[in-house]
Design a protein around this motif. Sequence first.
Motif, PDB file in Angstrom:
ATOM      1  N   ILE A  39       0.969  -1.227  -0.039  1.00  0.00           N
ATOM      2  CA  ILE A  39       0.009   0.061  -0.023  1.00  0.00           C
ATOM      3  C   ILE A  39       0.829   1.169  -0.011  1.00  0.00           C
ATOM      4  N   GLU A  40       1.903   1.165   0.879  1.00  0.00           N
ATOM      5  CA  GLU A  40       2.854   2.199   0.865  1.00  0.00           C
ATOM      6  C   GLU A  40       3.511   2.863  -0.377  1.00  0.00           C
ATOM      7  N   GLN A  41       3.340   1.788  -1.389  1.00  0.00           N
ATOM      8  CA  GLN A  41       3.942   2.165  -2.589  1.00  0.00           C
ATOM      9  C   GLN A  41       3.155   2.210  -3.671  1.00  0.00           C
ATOM     10  N   SER A  42       1.749   2.470  -3.279  1.00  0.00           N
ATOM     11  CA  SER A  42       0.698   2.455  -4.381  1.00  0.00           C
ATOM     12  C   SER A  42      -0.154   3.578  -4.349  1.00  0.00           C
ATOM     13  N   TYR A  43      -0.024   4.561  -5.233  1.00  0.00           N
ATOM     14  CA  TYR A  43      -1.044   5.646  -5.380  1.00  0.00           C
ATOM     15  C   TYR A  43      -2.360   5.173  -5.819  1.00  0.00           C
ATOM     16  N   ASP A  44      -2.561   3.945  -6.472  1.00  0.00           N
ATOM     17  CA  ASP A  44      -4.048   3.769  -6.859  1.00  0.00           C
ATOM     18  C   ASP A  44      -4.776   3.095  -5.923  1.00  0.00           C
ATOM     19  N   VAL A  45      -4.188   2.991  -4.678  1.00  0.00           N
ATOM     20  CA  VAL A  45      -5.204   2.466  -3.470  1.00  0.00           C
ATOM     21  C   VAL A  45      -5.563   3.761  -2.917  1.00  0.00           C
ATOM     22  N   PHE A  46      -4.941   4.747  -2.772  1.00  0.00           N
ATOM     23  CA  PHE A  46      -5.562   5.962  -2.319  1.00  0.00           C
ATOM     24  C   PHE A  46      -6.841   6.450  -3.179  1.00  0.00           C
ATOM     25  N   ASP A  47      -6.491   6.362  -4.554  1.00  0.00           N
ATOM     26  CA  ASP A  47      -7.545   6.676  -5.429  1.00  0.00           C
ATOM     27  C   ASP A  47      -8.832   6.000  -5.164  1.00  0.00           C
ATOM     28  N   GLU A  48      -8.777   4.838  -4.698  1.00  0.00           N
ATOM     29  CA  GLU A  48      -9.703   3.823  -4.479  1.00  0.00           C
ATOM     30  C   GLU A  48     -10.427   4.346  -3.175  1.00  0.00           C
ATOM     31  N   ILE A  49      -9.725   4.747  -2.029  1.00  0.00           N
ATOM     32  CA  ILE A  49     -10.404   5.462  -0.950  1.00  0.00           C
ATOM     33  C   ILE A  49     -10.956   6.713  -1.108  1.00  0.00           C
ATOM     34  N   LEU A  50     -10.611   7.453  -2.092  1.00  0.00           N
ATOM     35  CA  LEU A  50     -10.970   8.770  -2.291  1.00  0.00           C
ATOM     36  C   LEU A  50     -12.452   8.544  -2.924  1.00  0.00           C
ATOM     37  N   GLN A  51     -12.626   7.444  -3.780  1.00  0.00           N
ATOM     38  CA  GLN A  51     -13.773   7.026  -4.430  1.00  0.00           C
ATOM     39  C   GLN A  51     -14.960   6.648  -3.454  1.00  0.00           C
ATOM     40  N   GLU A  52     -14.550   5.848  -2.417  1.00  0.00           N
ATOM     41  CA  GLU A  52     -15.425   4.756  -1.812  1.00  0.00           C
ATOM     42  C   GLU A  52     -15.508   5.430  -0.022  1.00  0.00           C
ATOM     43  N   SER A  53     -14.490   5.946   0.264  1.00  0.00           N
ATOM     44  CA  SER A  53     -14.547   5.981   1.949  1.00  0.00           C
ATOM     45  C   SER A  53     -15.904   7.328   2.146  1.00  0.00           C
ATOM     46  N   PRO A  54     -16.502   7.086   3.434  1.00  0.00           N
ATOM     47  CA  PRO A  54     -17.512   7.793   3.711  1.00  0.00           C
ATOM     48  C   PRO A  54     -16.960   9.328   4.098  1.00  0.00           C
ATOM     49  N   GLU A  55     -15.542   9.404   4.508  1.00  0.00           N
ATOM     50  CA  GLU A  55     -14.962  10.598   4.736  1.00  0.00           C
ATOM     51  C   GLU A  55     -14.233  11.342   3.737  1.00  0.00           C
ATOM     52  N   ALA A  56     -14.680  10.912   2.616  1.00  0.00           N
ATOM     53  CA  ALA A  56     -14.040  11.714   1.362  1.00  0.00           C
ATOM     54  C   ALA A  56     -15.120  12.964   1.001  1.00  0.00           C
ATOM     55  N   TYR A  57     -14.682  13.932   0.535  1.00  0.00           N
ATOM     56  CA  TYR A  57     -15.168  15.247   0.435  1.00  0.00           C
ATOM     57  C   TYR A  57     -14.647  16.037  -0.771  1.00  0.00           C
ATOM     58  N   GLU A  58     -15.471  16.705  -1.453  1.00  0.00           N
ATOM     59  CA  GLU A  58     -15.031  17.783  -2.196  1.00  0.00           C
ATOM     60  C   GLU A  58     -14.714  19.204  -1.866  1.00  0.00           C
ATOM     61  N   ILE A  59     -13.511  19.673  -1.846  1.00  0.00           N
ATOM     62  CA  ILE A  59     -13.404  20.973  -1.277  1.00  0.00           C
ATOM     63  C   ILE A  59     -12.970  21.894  -2.763  1.00  0.00           C
ATOM     64  N   GLU A  60     -12.798  23.320  -2.298  1.00  0.00           N
ATOM     65  CA  GLU A  60     -12.304  24.078  -3.488  1.00  0.00           C
ATOM     66  C   GLU A  60     -11.175  24.781  -2.875  1.00  0.00           C
ATOM     67  N   VAL A  61     -10.149  24.754  -3.599  1.00  0.00           N
ATOM     68  CA  VAL A  61      -8.822  25.313  -3.373  1.00  0.00           C
ATOM     69  C   VAL A  61      -8.165  26.238  -4.452  1.00  0.00           C
ATOM     70  N   ASN A  62      -8.271  27.412  -4.412  1.00  0.00           N
ATOM     71  CA  ASN A  62      -7.506  28.212  -5.637  1.00  0.00           C
ATOM     72  C   ASN A  62      -8.446  28.020  -6.774  1.00  0.00           C
ATOM     73  N   GLY A  63      -9.542  27.881  -6.508  1.00  0.00           N
ATOM     74  CA  GLY A  63     -10.607  28.035  -7.733  1.00  0.00           C
ATOM     75  C   GLY A  63     -10.795  26.735  -8.048  1.00  0.00           C
ATOM     76  N   GLU A  64     -10.003  25.519  -7.838  1.00  0.00           N
ATOM     77  CA  GLU A  64     -10.041  24.226  -8.308  1.00  0.00           C
ATOM     78  C   GLU A  64     -10.759  23.308  -7.192  1.00  0.00           C
ATOM     79  N   ILE A  65     -11.381  22.188  -7.828  1.00  0.00           N
ATOM     80  CA  ILE A  65     -12.187  21.417  -7.020  1.00  0.00           C
ATOM     81  C   ILE A  65     -11.149  20.269  -6.604  1.00  0.00           C
ATOM     82  N   LYS A  66     -10.998  19.531  -5.588  1.00  0.00           N
ATOM     83  CA  LYS A  66     -10.119  18.551  -5.092  1.00  0.00           C
ATOM     84  C   LYS A  66     -10.815  17.636  -4.193  1.00  0.00           C
ATOM     85  N   THR A  67     -10.539  16.393  -4.083  1.00  0.00           N
ATOM     86  CA  THR A  67     -11.434  15.425  -3.284  1.00  0.00           C
ATOM     87  C   THR A  67     -10.348  14.928  -2.461  1.00  0.00           C
ATOM     88  N   VAL A  68     -10.857  15.109  -0.991  1.00  0.00           N
ATOM     89  CA  VAL A  68      -9.671  14.693   0.039  1.00  0.00           C
ATOM     90  C   VAL A  68     -10.556  13.965   1.060  1.00  0.00           C
TER      91      VAL A  68
END
Length: 214
Positions: free
Chosen positions: A22-51
């Motif tokens: 996991i510590e070497q895989s960015y894809d796993v975190f992408d999966e978390i951003l899509q599935e986690s109930p703690e994932a939110y969309e925020i705005e920073v410098n006019g751009e939307i990011k998922t965190v």
Amino acid sequence: MSKDWYLMQPKRHLSGFELEEIEQSYDVFDEILQESPEAYEIEVNGEIKTVIIQSTTNYNKRRILFKNNDLHWGDLIIFEGEKWLVADRPFFNRVYSKSHIKFCNTSMIFEKWEREVIDRDPLNNPIYGDSKLTTVEIPCVVESITNWKTPTGEQINFPEGDMVIEISNTNNELIQINNKFKMFGDTYRIAGIDKSKIYQDKGVLILVVSRVAN
């Protein structure tokens, strides 16, 4: 307090990977951003990011996990319609970056006179119109002075009426010693500027401000 995402619901979030992988895989975190109930969309410098945003013991402070370089120290973000400050220098663990955000519970309100360029003379010098009073608001974090301690844990003593404010690092000319502004319906004066939480122009300015007697 919320746990790290890789300690939560392992069968769903880890997808069969071992911790070392996991510590070497960015894809796993992408999966978390899509599935986690703690994932939110925020705005920073006019751009939307998922965190990932997690609670802490302080309601006005949250833990935030995000893709590397999506956020920077001192950024202002909009989360659920409110402004928050990225208060700590992000740490990247090879999978995601993490920091803390603090709720901007008010704004410093400055007033200044400005003149707009309305034309230019034959020599191309600016021709100004009438001066007008403008308002500049700088979102800030105001905390109780009882939260401020020395590195050894000793209480820092501030004069009565003083407050400590955190804002994004800025070169705004309004942020200068002795400049006055409005906050909470009172007038304050900037009494001190601490740049110890700034690195390579990123970070947080700490201001000590004093209430001005009416």
